[in-house]
Scaffold this motif. Sequence first.
Motif, PDB file in Angstrom:
ATOM      1  N   GLY A  70       0.803  -1.329  -0.204  1.00 48.98           N
ATOM      2  CA  GLY A  70       0.193   0.063   0.254  1.00 48.98           C
ATOM      3  C   GLY A  70       0.806   1.175   0.030  1.00 48.98           C
ATOM      4  N   ILE A  71       0.344   2.466   0.181  1.00 49.06           N
ATOM      5  CA  ILE A  71       0.957   3.799   0.042  1.00 49.06           C
ATOM      6  C   ILE A  71       0.866   4.174   1.359  1.00 49.06           C
ATOM      7  CG2 ILE A  71      -1.160   5.060  -0.594  1.00 49.06           C
ATOM      8  CD1 ILE A  71       1.152   6.669  -2.527  1.00 49.06           C
ATOM      9  N   VAL A  72       1.965   4.917   1.868  1.00 47.05           N
ATOM     10  CA  VAL A  72       2.404   5.281   3.286  1.00 47.05           C
ATOM     11  C   VAL A  72       2.557   6.839   3.213  1.00 47.05           C
ATOM     12  CG1 VAL A  72       3.679   5.095   5.500  1.00 47.05           C
ATOM     13  CG2 VAL A  72       2.940   2.886   4.095  1.00 47.05           C
ATOM     14  N   VAL A  73       1.839   7.743   3.524  1.00 44.25           N
ATOM     15  CA  VAL A  73       1.827   9.073   3.437  1.00 44.25           C
ATOM     16  C   VAL A  73       2.228   9.770   4.822  1.00 44.25           C
ATOM     17  CG1 VAL A  73       0.791  11.289   2.688  1.00 44.25           C
ATOM     18  CG2 VAL A  73       0.296   9.019   1.711  1.00 44.25           C
ATOM     19  N   ALA A  75       2.730  12.755   5.792  1.00 44.90           N
ATOM     20  CA  ALA A  75       1.643  13.925   6.237  1.00 44.90           C
ATOM     21  C   ALA A  75       0.261  13.351   7.079  1.00 44.90           C
ATOM     22  CB  ALA A  75       1.307  14.893   5.316  1.00 44.90           C
ATOM     23  N   LEU A  76      -0.005  12.100   6.621  1.00 43.70           N
ATOM     24  CA  LEU A  76      -1.264  11.356   6.990  1.00 43.70           C
ATOM     25  C   LEU A  76      -0.911  10.402   8.303  1.00 43.70           C
ATOM     26  CD1 LEU A  76      -3.178  11.253   3.795  1.00 43.70           C
ATOM     27  CD2 LEU A  76      -3.269  13.181   5.411  1.00 43.70           C
ATOM     28  N   GLY A  77       0.227  10.619   8.689  1.00 43.74           N
ATOM     29  CA  GLY A  77       0.627   9.532   9.810  1.00 43.74           C
ATOM     30  C   GLY A  77       0.702   8.097   9.375  1.00 43.74           C
ATOM     31  N   GLY A  78       1.202   7.996   8.190  1.00 45.04           N
ATOM     32  CA  GLY A  78       1.305   6.718   7.591  1.00 45.04           C
ATOM     33  C   GLY A  78      -0.182   6.066   7.011  1.00 45.04           C
ATOM     34  N   ALA A  79      -1.369   7.097   6.964  1.00 49.32           N
ATOM     35  CA  ALA A  79      -2.315   6.291   6.284  1.00 49.32           C
ATOM     36  C   ALA A  79      -2.089   6.622   4.669  1.00 49.32           C
ATOM     37  CB  ALA A  79      -3.625   7.256   6.654  1.00 49.32           C
ATOM     38  N   PRO A  80      -3.026   5.834   3.943  1.00 47.00           N
ATOM     39  CA  PRO A  80      -3.678   4.791   4.178  1.00 47.00           C
ATOM     40  C   PRO A  80      -3.190   3.547   4.795  1.00 47.00           C
ATOM     41  CG  PRO A  80      -3.736   5.202   1.937  1.00 47.00           C
ATOM     42  CD  PRO A  80      -3.008   6.316   2.410  1.00 47.00           C
ATOM     43  N   GLY A  81      -1.828   3.311   4.406  1.00 44.19           N
ATOM     44  CA  GLY A  81      -1.272   2.117   4.780  1.00 44.19           C
ATOM     45  C   GLY A  81      -2.003   0.847   4.539  1.00 44.19           C
ATOM     46  N   ILE A  82      -2.081  -0.177   5.431  1.00 45.93           N
ATOM     47  CA  ILE A  82      -2.655  -1.486   5.218  1.00 45.93           C
ATOM     48  C   ILE A  82      -4.223  -1.403   4.654  1.00 45.93           C
ATOM     49  CG2 ILE A  82      -1.289  -2.660   6.984  1.00 45.93           C
ATOM     50  CD1 ILE A  82      -3.689  -2.902   8.669  1.00 45.93           C
ATOM     51  N   ARG A 137      10.101  -3.970   1.378  1.00 46.28           N
ATOM     52  CA  ARG A 137      10.666  -3.036   0.608  1.00 46.28           C
ATOM     53  C   ARG A 137       9.782  -1.630   0.418  1.00 46.28           C
ATOM     54  NH1 ARG A 137      14.055  -5.463   2.155  1.00 46.28           N
ATOM     55  NH2 ARG A 137      15.815  -6.610   1.336  1.00 46.28           N
ATOM     56  N   GLY A 138      10.483  -0.295   0.400  1.00 51.00           N
ATOM     57  CA  GLY A 138       9.702   0.659  -0.079  1.00 51.00           C
ATOM     58  C   GLY A 138      10.184   1.150  -1.309  1.00 51.00           C
ATOM     59  N   TRP A 139       9.455   2.255  -1.752  1.00 45.72           N
ATOM     60  CA  TRP A 139       9.723   3.067  -2.778  1.00 45.72           C
ATOM     61  C   TRP A 139       9.285   4.383  -2.713  1.00 45.72           C
ATOM     62  CZ3 TRP A 139       6.452   2.332  -8.195  1.00 45.72           C
ATOM     63  CH2 TRP A 139       7.239   2.713  -9.199  1.00 45.72           C
ATOM     64  N   GLU A 140      10.291   5.157  -2.588  1.00 41.51           N
ATOM     65  CA  GLU A 140      10.038   6.748  -2.191  1.00 41.51           C
ATOM     66  C   GLU A 140       9.694   7.582  -3.200  1.00 41.51           C
ATOM     67  OE1 GLU A 140      10.633   7.690   1.058  1.00 41.51           O
ATOM     68  OE2 GLU A 140      10.998   5.607   1.522  1.00 41.51           O
ATOM     69  N   GLY A 141       8.452   8.640  -2.933  1.00 49.98           N
ATOM     70  CA  GLY A 141       8.045   9.262  -3.842  1.00 49.98           C
ATOM     71  C   GLY A 141       7.363  10.339  -2.956  1.00 49.98           C
ATOM     72  N   GLU A 142       6.603  11.083  -3.695  1.00 51.79           N
ATOM     73  CA  GLU A 142       5.854  12.348  -3.384  1.00 51.79           C
ATOM     74  C   GLU A 142       4.433  12.060  -3.920  1.00 51.79           C
ATOM     75  OE1 GLU A 142       7.832  15.708  -4.741  1.00 51.79           O
ATOM     76  OE2 GLU A 142       9.520  15.311  -3.758  1.00 51.79           O
ATOM     77  N   ILE A 143       3.339  12.693  -3.087  1.00 49.06           N
ATOM     78  CA  ILE A 143       1.944  12.721  -3.648  1.00 49.06           C
ATOM     79  C   ILE A 143       1.705  14.074  -4.477  1.00 49.06           C
ATOM     80  CG2 ILE A 143      -0.370  12.614  -3.045  1.00 49.06           C
ATOM     81  CD1 ILE A 143       0.991  10.067  -2.398  1.00 49.06           C
ATOM     82  N   LEU A 144       1.324  13.732  -5.788  1.00 51.72           N
ATOM     83  CA  LEU A 144       0.872  15.112  -6.754  1.00 51.72           C
ATOM     84  C   LEU A 144      -0.496  15.555  -6.098  1.00 51.72           C
ATOM     85  CD1 LEU A 144       1.966  13.891 -10.144  1.00 51.72           C
ATOM     86  CD2 LEU A 144       3.178  15.302  -8.541  1.00 51.72           C
ATOM     87  N   ARG A 145      -0.875  16.623  -6.842  1.00 49.28           N
ATOM     88  CA  ARG A 145      -2.062  17.371  -6.843  1.00 49.28           C
ATOM     89  C   ARG A 145      -3.211  16.997  -7.619  1.00 49.28           C
ATOM     90  NH1 ARG A 145      -2.249  20.941  -2.508  1.00 49.28           N
ATOM     91  NH2 ARG A 145       0.263  21.590  -2.013  1.00 49.28           N
ATOM     92  N   GLU A 146      -2.762  16.114  -8.652  1.00 46.44           N
ATOM     93  CA  GLU A 146      -3.417  15.795  -9.696  1.00 46.44           C
ATOM     94  C   GLU A 146      -3.118  14.279 -10.326  1.00 46.44           C
ATOM     95  OE1 GLU A 146      -2.596  18.611 -13.327  1.00 46.44           O
ATOM     96  OE2 GLU A 146      -4.285  19.288 -11.949  1.00 46.44           O
ATOM     97  N   LYS A 147      -3.891  13.505 -11.249  1.00 43.89           N
ATOM     98  CA  LYS A 147      -3.403  12.407 -11.709  1.00 43.89           C
ATOM     99  C   LYS A 147      -2.618  12.770 -12.712  1.00 43.89           C
ATOM    100  CE  LYS A 147      -6.953  10.193 -12.155  1.00 43.89           C
ATOM    101  NZ  LYS A 147      -8.252   9.143 -12.747  1.00 43.89           N
TER     102      LYS A 147
END
Length: 193
Positions: A70-73, A75-82, A137-147
């Motif tokens: 899943g994706i771990v954000v 700024a959202l304390g790790g949400a949405p996570g599992i 394993r993780g894959w680092e990135g950033e969340i955009l504002r649009e698709k």
Amino acid sequence: MRKIILASNNQGKIKEFNAMLEGVYEVVSMNDMKVEEVPETGRTFVENALTKARNASEQSGLSALADDSGIVVDALGGAPGIYSARYAGNYGDDEANIQKLLKAMQDVNEGKRSARFWCAIVFVESANDPTPVIIQRGWEGEILREKVGENGFGYDPIFYLPTQGCTSAELAPEIKNTISHRALALQDLLAQL
């Protein structure tokens, strides 16, 4: 080629795993083997993957491979996570999940939008395997504002990769299948197997 079951009915994952394991294992899905899903009640990616692998192996009689990712954000304390696949309520509704995440991130400034895709892969020889192989394993990135982009699935269109200068959804599948969280975990798993 040895046949193993992938404890998933997610067509995106099945396609990725088949591409990455081609020539090493013949991967069959839960649908192929009439395996019923088990509830994901774990509190971590590893717990969920292990539960799914043991269930698939028990019902199919095959060695099993499962991942929970899943994706771990940050700024959202790790949400949405599992809960990534069911973040907006309905399992596998990629568009609803993306929109909910974009809404949750709308007030988060640039430079604070870090995130990572996280993957736990588990391999069991049998349902009662006392020594499952577990890789994370993780894959680092950033969340955009649009698709942006059309490839991949899930959160790929809003997951920006600074190292690539594009989103995960803009990568060609053959590139994604060598650098993603799932690819890295699977490469390490194959080395251990």
